[in-house]
Design a protein around this motif. Structure first.
Motif, PDB file in Angstrom:
ATOM      1  N   SER A 193       3.896   1.835  23.056  1.00 59.70           N
ATOM      2  CA  SER A 193       2.718   2.652  22.753  1.00 59.70           C
ATOM      3  C   SER A 193       1.880   2.018  21.645  1.00 59.70           C
ATOM      4  O   SER A 193       0.650   1.957  21.735  1.00 59.70           O
ATOM      5  CB  SER A 193       3.155   4.060  22.328  1.00 59.70           C
ATOM      6  N   ILE A 197      -2.078   0.488  21.906  1.00 61.61           N
ATOM      7  CA  ILE A 197      -3.190   0.892  21.038  1.00 61.61           C
ATOM      8  C   ILE A 197      -3.866  -0.339  20.438  1.00 61.61           C
ATOM      9  O   ILE A 197      -5.101  -0.422  20.373  1.00 61.61           O
ATOM     10  CB  ILE A 197      -2.676   1.849  19.945  1.00 61.61           C
ATOM     11  N   LYS A 215     -11.479   4.861  17.193  1.00 61.01           N
ATOM     12  CA  LYS A 215     -10.445   5.829  17.570  1.00 61.01           C
ATOM     13  C   LYS A 215      -9.064   5.169  17.577  1.00 61.01           C
ATOM     14  O   LYS A 215      -8.078   5.740  17.097  1.00 61.01           O
ATOM     15  CB  LYS A 215     -10.759   6.408  18.955  1.00 61.01           C
ATOM     16  N   MET A 216      -8.995   3.947  18.119  1.00 54.29           N
ATOM     17  CA  MET A 216      -7.720   3.234  18.162  1.00 54.29           C
ATOM     18  C   MET A 216      -7.254   2.843  16.755  1.00 54.29           C
ATOM     19  O   MET A 216      -6.059   2.912  16.441  1.00 54.29           O
ATOM     20  CB  MET A 216      -7.838   1.983  19.034  1.00 54.29           C
ATOM     21  N   GLU A 218      -7.572   4.445  14.098  1.00 57.91           N
ATOM     22  CA  GLU A 218      -7.022   5.613  13.416  1.00 57.91           C
ATOM     23  C   GLU A 218      -5.808   6.200  14.128  1.00 57.91           C
ATOM     24  O   GLU A 218      -5.301   7.252  13.724  1.00 57.91           O
ATOM     25  CB  GLU A 218      -8.110   6.675  13.249  1.00 57.91           C
ATOM     26  N   ASN A 219      -5.317   5.515  15.153  1.00 58.42           N
ATOM     27  CA  ASN A 219      -4.126   5.982  15.870  1.00 58.42           C
ATOM     28  C   ASN A 219      -2.988   4.972  15.795  1.00 58.42           C
ATOM     29  O   ASN A 219      -2.101   4.956  16.654  1.00 58.42           O
ATOM     30  CB  ASN A 219      -4.464   6.290  17.334  1.00 58.42           C
ATOM     31  N   ASP A 220      -2.989   4.156  14.758  1.00 58.65           N
ATOM     32  CA  ASP A 220      -1.912   3.178  14.568  1.00 58.65           C
ATOM     33  C   ASP A 220      -0.546   3.860  14.489  1.00 58.65           C
ATOM     34  O   ASP A 220      -0.403   4.951  13.920  1.00 58.65           O
ATOM     35  CB  ASP A 220      -2.158   2.402  13.272  1.00 58.65           C
ATOM     36  N   LEU A 221       0.450   3.185  15.052  1.00 56.31           N
ATOM     37  CA  LEU A 221       1.829   3.667  14.979  1.00 56.31           C
ATOM     38  C   LEU A 221       2.746   2.715  14.228  1.00 56.31           C
ATOM     39  O   LEU A 221       3.904   3.041  13.976  1.00 56.31           O
ATOM     40  CB  LEU A 221       2.387   3.879  16.398  1.00 56.31           C
TER      41      LEU A 221
END
Length: 296
Positions: A193, A197, A215-216, A218-221
């Motif tokens: 996942s 991203i 958007k990507m 701010e969606n770091d994992l």
């Protein structure tokens, strides 16, 4: 008598999910004015620079000597006047800039004729990851990878139609502290996942779809969920920047600086808006430096 000037831009690494891989150069600079003379001498002209007692203990000298030794060369004496616009331990690549300064100092003084790829490899060997080094060396936005045989590969993205705004707190955050909170391993599901991203973010940057890229970001994992608690005003800065028109806001490097990617021409406006109610920070509107390391 040899005289020259070395100029190296600051850098921001990760860009959210591009952990230890993606970086960009920023128009704040570390500069060295160098004049050959009999004895070694360093002079500092910035409050951002650390103190030192003897030239042999100076970080830039150590890197220069290491580079010269690598080629069985001896550094001639010189006076080095150092100025810096890059704050220490703030996630703006001060260490990488200093490493490159040492490598280039040896390159010029010893006539090593190093290629860009060699400088990148030497810098990565010292720093442990190539993202800040590549960005400050080549300028622009650079995506890197270290292969299994420890060779560094890189791709420099074409110019991005973006401004950046940085929120630099008065407090420092050491990279070692920021790394200590990261997990040692990821499950295959989480790694898949997180990598997806990253892939979408890079593709969006390349295609100019900055809304999706933001958007990507701010969606770091990979690192932001773990480091957020170490960053003052993390959520507040992200919300405020988004409300004022930023595409996305992420931790710059290991932090504690936050960096926002904003529409071209909107940097000054968003910087002014971010200053209201955010005390204890330096808010700066910056540009992506496109030239990287320069010698004059």
């Amino acid at each position: 008598m040899k005289q020259f000037k070395i100029s190296i831009p600051a850098s921001s690494a990760n860009i959210g999910p591009g952990f230890d891989s993606a970086g960009l150069a920023l128009n704040r600079f570390l500069t060295l004015d160098v004049t050959e003379q009999e004895e070694w001498e360093f002079e500092h002209k910035s409050h951002f620079l650390p103190s030192f007692t003897d030239y042999a203990d100076h970080f830039i000298y150590k890197i220069a000597k290491q580079t010269a030794d690598r080629h069985q060369k001896t550094l001639p004496g010189c006076k080095v006047t150092v100025a810096s616009e890059i704050p220490l331990a703030r996630g703006l690549g001060s260490s990488a800039s200093a490493v490159l300064a040492g490598i280039e100092l040896a390159n010029q003084l010893c006539g090593l004729s190093l290629t860009g790829e060699q400088k990148l490899q030497y810098g990565t060997d010292i720093e442990g990851h190539p993202d800040n080094i590549a960005a400050s060396l080549f300028g622009g936005v650079v995506v890197t990878a270290t292969t299994q045989n420890n060779q560094v590969e890189y791709v420099r993205l074409t110019s991005l139609d973006l401004d950046v705004v940085v929120c630099i707190p008065d407090s420092e955050l050491k990279t070692e502290t920021a790394r200590s909170v990261l997990p040692a391993n990821f499950s295959r599901k989480n790694a898949t996942s997180a990598s997806a991203i990253t892939n979408v973010m890079i593709a969006a940057l390349l295609s100019g779809d900055y809304h999706v890229a933001g958007k990507m970001m701010e969606n770091d994992l990979f690192h932001e969920p773990y480091r957020a608690e170490l960053i003052p005003n993390y959520e507040n800065i992200r919300r405020k920047a988004k409300a004022k028109g930023a595409y996305g806001t992420v931790i710059s490097g290991a932090g504690p600086t936050m960096i926002s990617f904003v529409p071209k021409g909107k940097g000054a406006y968003i910087r002014e808006q971010m200053e209201a109610g955010l005390t204890g920070y330096t808010i700066a509107g910056l540009q992506i430096d496109q030239t990287g390391l320069q010698v004059n």
